[in-house]
Design a protein around this motif. Structure first.
Motif, PDB file in Angstrom:
ATOM      1  N   GLU A   1       0.885  -1.275   0.031  1.00  0.00           N
ATOM      2  CA  GLU A   1       0.119  -0.020  -0.089  1.00  0.00           C
ATOM      3  C   GLU A   1       0.957   1.184   0.001  1.00  0.00           C
ATOM      4  O   GLU A   1       1.999   1.232   0.593  1.00  0.00           O
ATOM      5  CB  GLU A   1      -1.062  -0.190   1.080  1.00  0.00           C
ATOM      6  CG  GLU A   1      -1.846  -1.101   1.120  1.00  0.00           C
ATOM      7  CD  GLU A   1      -3.000  -0.768   2.255  1.00  0.00           C
ATOM      8  OE1 GLU A   1      -2.697  -0.393   3.157  1.00  0.00           O
ATOM      9  OE2 GLU A   1      -4.065  -2.027   2.295  1.00  0.00           O
ATOM     10  N   PHE A   2       0.467   2.385  -0.615  1.00  0.00           N
ATOM     11  CA  PHE A   2       1.213   3.434  -1.061  1.00  0.00           C
ATOM     12  C   PHE A   2       0.450   4.540  -0.587  1.00  0.00           C
ATOM     13  O   PHE A   2      -0.926   4.533  -0.847  1.00  0.00           O
ATOM     14  CB  PHE A   2       2.002   3.479  -2.184  1.00  0.00           C
ATOM     15  CG  PHE A   2       1.435   2.807  -3.288  1.00  0.00           C
ATOM     16  CD1 PHE A   2       0.419   3.677  -4.058  1.00  0.00           C
ATOM     17  CD2 PHE A   2       1.634   1.609  -3.669  1.00  0.00           C
ATOM     18  CE1 PHE A   2      -0.382   3.134  -5.189  1.00  0.00           C
ATOM     19  CE2 PHE A   2       0.865   1.057  -4.785  1.00  0.00           C
ATOM     20  CZ  PHE A   2      -0.004   1.833  -5.472  1.00  0.00           C
TER      21      PHE A   2
ATOM     22  N   SER B   1       2.014   6.706  -7.481  1.00  0.00           N
ATOM     23  CA  SER B   1       2.890   5.715  -7.858  1.00  0.00           C
ATOM     24  C   SER B   1       2.552   5.517  -9.414  1.00  0.00           C
ATOM     25  O   SER B   1       1.518   6.179 -10.113  1.00  0.00           O
ATOM     26  CB  SER B   1       2.158   4.163  -7.377  1.00  0.00           C
ATOM     27  OG  SER B   1       0.932   3.986  -7.926  1.00  0.00           O
TER      28      SER B   1
ATOM     29  N   SER C   1       5.506   6.098  -0.190  1.00  0.00           N
ATOM     30  CA  SER C   1       4.850   5.684   1.333  1.00  0.00           C
ATOM     31  C   SER C   1       5.085   6.744   2.135  1.00  0.00           C
ATOM     32  O   SER C   1       6.114   7.012   2.552  1.00  0.00           O
ATOM     33  CB  SER C   1       5.534   4.187   1.614  1.00  0.00           C
ATOM     34  OG  SER C   1       4.977   3.919   2.846  1.00  0.00           O
ATOM     35  N   GLU C   2       3.864   7.463   2.663  1.00  0.00           N
ATOM     36  CA  GLU C   2       4.024   8.429   3.540  1.00  0.00           C
ATOM     37  C   GLU C   2       4.439   8.059   4.822  1.00  0.00           C
ATOM     38  O   GLU C   2       4.105   6.772   5.404  1.00  0.00           O
ATOM     39  CB  GLU C   2       2.783   9.339   3.603  1.00  0.00           C
ATOM     40  CG  GLU C   2       2.471   9.789   2.137  1.00  0.00           C
ATOM     41  CD  GLU C   2       1.211  10.501   2.204  1.00  0.00           C
ATOM     42  OE1 GLU C   2       0.980  11.535   1.258  1.00  0.00           O
ATOM     43  OE2 GLU C   2       0.182  10.085   3.003  1.00  0.00           O
TER      44      GLU C   2
ATOM     45  N   GLN D   1       7.129  -0.719   7.860  1.00  0.00           N
ATOM     46  CA  GLN D   1       7.651   0.037   6.724  1.00  0.00           C
ATOM     47  C   GLN D   1       9.104  -0.190   6.472  1.00  0.00           C
ATOM     48  O   GLN D   1       9.706  -0.806   5.479  1.00  0.00           O
ATOM     49  CB  GLN D   1       7.237   1.449   6.505  1.00  0.00           C
ATOM     50  CG  GLN D   1       7.958   1.922   5.245  1.00  0.00           C
ATOM     51  CD  GLN D   1       7.940   3.719   5.479  1.00  0.00           C
ATOM     52  OE1 GLN D   1       8.817   4.060   6.125  1.00  0.00           O
ATOM     53  NE2 GLN D   1       6.880   4.330   4.382  1.00  0.00           N
TER      54      GLN D   1
ATOM     55  N   GLN E   1       8.309  11.019   3.965  1.00  0.00           N
ATOM     56  CA  GLN E   1       7.853   9.835   3.024  1.00  0.00           C
ATOM     57  C   GLN E   1       9.117   8.989   2.670  1.00  0.00           C
ATOM     58  O   GLN E   1      10.295   9.659   2.775  1.00  0.00           O
ATOM     59  CB  GLN E   1       7.266  10.575   1.848  1.00  0.00           C
ATOM     60  CG  GLN E   1       7.872  11.502   1.043  1.00  0.00           C
ATOM     61  CD  GLN E   1       7.335  12.101  -0.127  1.00  0.00           C
ATOM     62  OE1 GLN E   1       6.129  12.238  -0.121  1.00  0.00           O
ATOM     63  NE2 GLN E   1       8.066  12.498  -1.115  1.00  0.00           N
TER      64      GLN E   1
END
Length: 164
Positions: A56-57, A62, A81-82, A88, A142
Motif C-alpha cells: 500500500e502506498f 505511484s 509511502s508516507e 515499513q 515519506q
C-alpha cells in the motif's frame, strides 16, 4: 516472424493515468505461470504456503514505466509511502535483502493489471529507496521506492486471481 496483425484502438479501455495497486512475491516462490494464446497471464502456481504481498502506498503516488532501447525493456515501478514506521522499515529492508528478486503484479487506474519479473534473470529488484523527513512541519515525511527489472519482453497483462 515480425508483425502478424495490425493495431486497433480499444475505445473501451479507460485512459486514466496512475496505478492503484501493487503486489510482490519472492521470485523463488513462483513455480509457474499459465498464459492464454494471446500471452495474457491467467494463473500463477506458487510454492506451498507462499503468496503475493500487497504493497500500500499514498494515493496518487505511484506509476509504472516501461521503456525499450537497445534490445532491452527497462521496467520501473515507483511508489511513495508516507510517514515512516517500523513495519515499513522492515518491508524496505526485505527489499534490500532480496537476493533472488521479485515478481510483481500492478494494477493501473485503467482497470488493467500487468505481470512482470518472472523470467529467469529478469526479476524485479529494489533500485532506489529515498527517505525524506522534509524540512518544515508542513512538509510530507515519506519514502520514495523504485523497483526495477530489465527484461527481453514487455509486461504481460494479468487476468487471473492474485494468490494472496
Amino acid at each position: 516472424m515480425c508483425v502478424t496483425s495490425g493495431l486497433l484502438r480499444d475505445c473501451n479501455t479507460r485512459k486514466t493515468g496512475g496505478s492503484s495497486g501493487l503486489w510482490v512475491a519472492n521470485r523463488e516462490d513462483v513455480l509457474s505461470i499459465t498464459q492464454d494464446p494471446t500471452g495474457e497471464v491467467t494463473a500463477i502456481t506458487m510454492a506451498a504456503a507462499t503468496v503475493f504481498y500487497k504493497v500500500e502506498f499514498a494515493s496518487n503516488q505511484s506509476n509504472w514505466n516501461e521503456a525499450f532501447a537497445s534490445g532491452e525493456v527497462l521496467q520501473q515501478y515507483t511508489f511513495v509511502s508516507e510517514s515512516r514506521y517500523q513495519a515499513q522499515r522492515n518491508f524496505l529492508q526485505g527489499l534490500i535483502d532480496c537476493n533472488c528478486g521479485l515478481v510483481a503484479i500492478h494494477k493501473e487506474n485503467t482497470g488493467k493489471s500487468w505481470f512482470w519479473g518472472f523470467e529467469e534473470g529478469e526479476e524485479a529488484n529494489l533500485l532506489t529507496d529515498t527517505g525524506d523527513s522534509g524540512t518544515a512541519k508542513s512538509d510530507v515525511n515519506q519514502e520514495t521506492v523504485v523497483l526495477q527489472a530489465s527484461a527481453t519482453i514487455k509486461a504481460n497483462e494479468f487476468t487471473g486471481v492474485i494468490p494472496v
